[in-house]
Design a protein around this motif. Structure first.
Motif, mmCIF file in Angstrom:
data_model
loop_
_atom_site.group_PDB
_atom_site.id
_atom_site.type_symbol
_atom_site.label_atom_id
_atom_site.label_comp_id
_atom_site.label_asym_id
_atom_site.label_seq_id
_atom_site.Cartn_x
_atom_site.Cartn_y
_atom_site.Cartn_z
ATOM 1 N N PRO A 1 0.896 -1.028 0.372
ATOM 2 C CA PRO A 1 0.243 0.250 0.011
ATOM 3 C C PRO A 1 0.758 1.303 0.112
ATOM 4 O O PRO A 1 0.486 2.424 0.803
ATOM 5 N N ALA A 2 1.802 1.058 -0.524
ATOM 6 C CA ALA A 2 2.632 2.672 -0.948
ATOM 7 C C ALA A 2 3.313 2.503 -1.890
ATOM 8 O O ALA A 2 3.459 0.520 -2.808
ATOM 9 N N ARG A 3 3.992 3.648 -2.879
ATOM 10 C CA ARG A 3 4.920 2.684 -4.357
ATOM 11 C C ARG A 3 5.760 4.415 -3.768
ATOM 12 O O ARG A 3 5.510 5.324 -3.280
ATOM 13 N N ALA A 4 7.118 4.029 -4.708
ATOM 14 C CA ALA A 4 7.666 5.628 -5.239
ATOM 15 C C ALA A 4 7.757 5.844 -6.683
ATOM 16 O O ALA A 4 7.599 4.457 -7.304
ATOM 17 N N VAL A 5 6.782 6.658 -7.515
ATOM 18 C CA VAL A 5 6.099 6.963 -8.416
ATOM 19 C C VAL A 5 7.061 7.276 -9.078
ATOM 20 O O VAL A 5 7.737 8.174 -8.776
ATOM 21 N N VAL A 6 8.199 6.578 -10.362
ATOM 22 C CA VAL A 6 9.131 7.398 -10.886
ATOM 23 C C VAL A 6 9.040 7.942 -12.333
ATOM 24 O O VAL A 6 8.596 7.561 -12.970
ATOM 25 N N ASP A 7 9.624 9.190 -12.089
ATOM 26 C CA ASP A 7 9.286 9.955 -13.557
ATOM 27 C C ASP A 7 10.366 9.893 -14.788
ATOM 28 O O ASP A 7 11.020 10.293 -15.077
ATOM 29 N N LEU A 8 10.452 8.954 -15.739
ATOM 30 C CA LEU A 8 10.904 8.335 -16.636
ATOM 31 C C LEU A 8 11.419 9.983 -17.389
ATOM 32 O O LEU A 8 12.879 9.634 -17.619
ATOM 33 N N ASP A 9 10.545 10.277 -17.881
ATOM 34 C CA ASP A 9 10.607 11.428 -18.538
ATOM 35 C C ASP A 9 11.654 12.466 -17.770
ATOM 36 O O ASP A 9 12.107 12.884 -18.311
ATOM 37 N N ALA A 10 11.086 12.756 -16.478
ATOM 38 C CA ALA A 10 11.988 13.628 -15.501
ATOM 39 C C ALA A 10 13.641 13.091 -15.719
ATOM 40 O O ALA A 10 14.391 14.163 -16.071
ATOM 41 N N ILE A 11 13.462 11.976 -15.473
ATOM 42 C CA ILE A 11 15.153 11.589 -15.887
ATOM 43 C C ILE A 11 16.291 12.155 -17.181
ATOM 44 O O ILE A 11 16.234 12.849 -17.272
ATOM 45 N N ALA A 12 15.073 11.582 -18.255
ATOM 46 C CA ALA A 12 15.694 11.690 -19.688
ATOM 47 C C ALA A 12 15.674 13.672 -19.870
ATOM 48 O O ALA A 12 17.481 13.723 -20.354
ATOM 49 N N GLY A 13 14.897 14.136 -19.376
ATOM 50 C CA GLY A 13 14.910 15.806 -19.258
ATOM 51 C C GLY A 13 16.037 16.193 -18.765
ATOM 52 O O GLY A 13 16.850 17.310 -18.961
ATOM 53 N N ASN A 14 16.148 15.468 -16.903
ATOM 54 C CA ASN A 14 17.571 16.362 -16.483
ATOM 55 C C ASN A 14 18.156 15.447 -17.496
ATOM 56 O O ASN A 14 19.616 16.833 -17.426
ATOM 57 N N VAL A 15 18.976 14.939 -17.908
ATOM 58 C CA VAL A 15 20.556 14.599 -18.242
ATOM 59 C C VAL A 15 20.270 15.281 -19.534
ATOM 60 O O VAL A 15 21.096 15.910 -19.891
#
Ligand SMILES: *Cc1c(COP(=O)(O)O)cnc(C)c1O
Length: 391
Positions: A5-19
């Motif tokens: 009942p919990a999660r880390a939501v990871v935004d792959l587009d944010a990672i790509a955008g940061n790179v």
């Protein structure tokens, strides 16, 4: 809905955008996305593929085991690893096409032996200790090890493709330590080239140096934290630096109940309600990487309100005092941290609350917390890799 009942939501587009953003800050350098420690808690392979989608031509991991995992999962491209101990399976590393750091004489001997045994040429990055006093060789050893490396290179056993080092206070541009490290690095590179190394990449910059100190960029920059959208520079937010935090940590409220004034809460009763109120039980605890030091200070967002953990952090749970008349119900979402754009706390807020750095907040997130991926960056590569494994 996952069973947890919990999660880390990871935004792959944010990672790509940061790179992509980091690449524009270092226009003459290649980018090595550092994805050690399970990509700072974000998940190794999806994060690596998203970073490649954003333009990273290299990946960096500390442990050899992490590099071998990347390859086993079908990740291509250059991968550098720098932590292994005597006796490590270096023939396997060479077979996997990994670049190896050599930061000690024994390491050179073992890499050369592995190359000889497997009939391959090892790609080596010699690591000079320019002042961090951690990995790598001080200049006092440098010339001797270089000479030995050049003998092995002449035999075709290794190729010295890189010289590299790591900064002690990169976020402090005016630090005399950083200046001194730059001078030692320049000297180490000059000696390597004079000895006959044909260097593809000289590299020194972590996230902070990539963001604020162009003099450190050289041929390749090695950001880690900034890839995940967090700031390594005190007093500057991700937004100030053009970064987007990639992780949002949230949990379902498991239980809501009325409690009277004067009720002690959680182990040791370090928190006591001051009036009739509503308590919420949140199913994350120190087993999930919530610091126990967050007892009484860790921030949350529930129903648009900022709250603080009531009493001690337990192994699997924490309690929030929602306040009198609260309307939340079991199943509603409580947010621990996210990018901050909706008023939720950030990983930096958690770090400030418990006296650490945002690196530790995301990296310590427990393995039982599911990582849920949103965004499309790297997805096609991931599907391809999965298909190849299925074959
Ligand atoms: C972790 C690490 C990095 C990345 O550091 P950040 O501060 O997260 O950018 C770069 N180089 C080396 C050697 C590292 O260990």
């Amino acid at each position: 809905m996952s069973t947890f009942p919990a999660r880390a939501v990871v935004d792959l587009d944010a990672i790509a955008g940061n790179v992509a953003h980091l690449a524009t800050l270092a226009p003459r350098s290649e980018v090595m996305a550092v994805v050690k420690a399970d990509a700072y808690g974000h998940g190794l392979v999806p994060s690596a593929l998203a970073a490649q989608a954003g333009g990273a031509t290299w990946l960096g991991v500390a442990q050899l085991a992490e590099a071998l995992t990347l390859r086993a999962q079908g990740v291509t491209g250059r991968i550098l690893t720098w932590i292994y101990a005597p006796g490590a399976p270096l023939e396997g590393a060479l077979a996997a096409g990994l670049d190896l750091s050599v930061g000690a004489r024994w390491a050179l001997e073992e890499v050369v032996a592995a190359a000889r045994a497997s009939d391959r040429t090892a790609r080596v990055h010699l690591k000079v200790d320019t002042g961090l006093a951690r990995g790598g060789m001080f200049l006092t050893e440098w010339t001797q090890v270089l000479a030995e490396a050049m003998v092995a290179q002449a035999e075709g056993l290794i190729e010295v493709v890189g010289v590299w080092s790591h900064l002690a206070s990169a976020e402090d541009v005016t630090s005399p330590v950083t200046q001194a490290q730059l001078e030692v690095f320049t000297e180490a590179v000059a000696r390597a080239e004079a000895a006959g190394a044909r260097l593809e990449v000289r590299h020194l910059a972590n996230s902070a140096a990539t963001l604020v100190n162009p003099a450190m960029h050289f041929d390749l920059v090695r950001p880690g934290l900034a890839v995940f959208g967090l700031s390594p520079v005190p007093g500057r937010t991700p937004t100030d630096l053009g970064l987007t935090p990639a992780m949002r940590l949230e949990a379902e409220i498991m239980l809501v109940k009325d409690a009277p004034a004067g009720q002690g809460v959680s182990y040791g009763h370090t928190y006591t309600t001051t009036r009739d109120t509503v308590l919420a039980d949140i199913p994350l605890g120190y087993a999930d990487g919530i610091p126990r030091h967050a007892s009484g200070v860790g921030p949350f967002q529930v129903g648009g309100r900022r709250l603080t953990i009531a009493g001690r952090v337990c192994m699997d749970q924490v309690v929030l005092d929602l306040g009198r008349g609260a309307r939340e119900r079991a199943g509603d979402v409580a947010v621990l941290f996210g990018p901050g754009g909706d008023g939720e706390p950030t990983a930096q807020d958690w770090a400030d609350a418990v006296g650490t750095i945002s690196y530790e907040i995301v990296t310590r997130l427990g393995s039982r917390v599911p990582r849920v991926y949103v965004g499309t960056a790297g997805r096609a590569a991931q599907e391809l890799a999965e298909q190849e494994r299925a074959w």
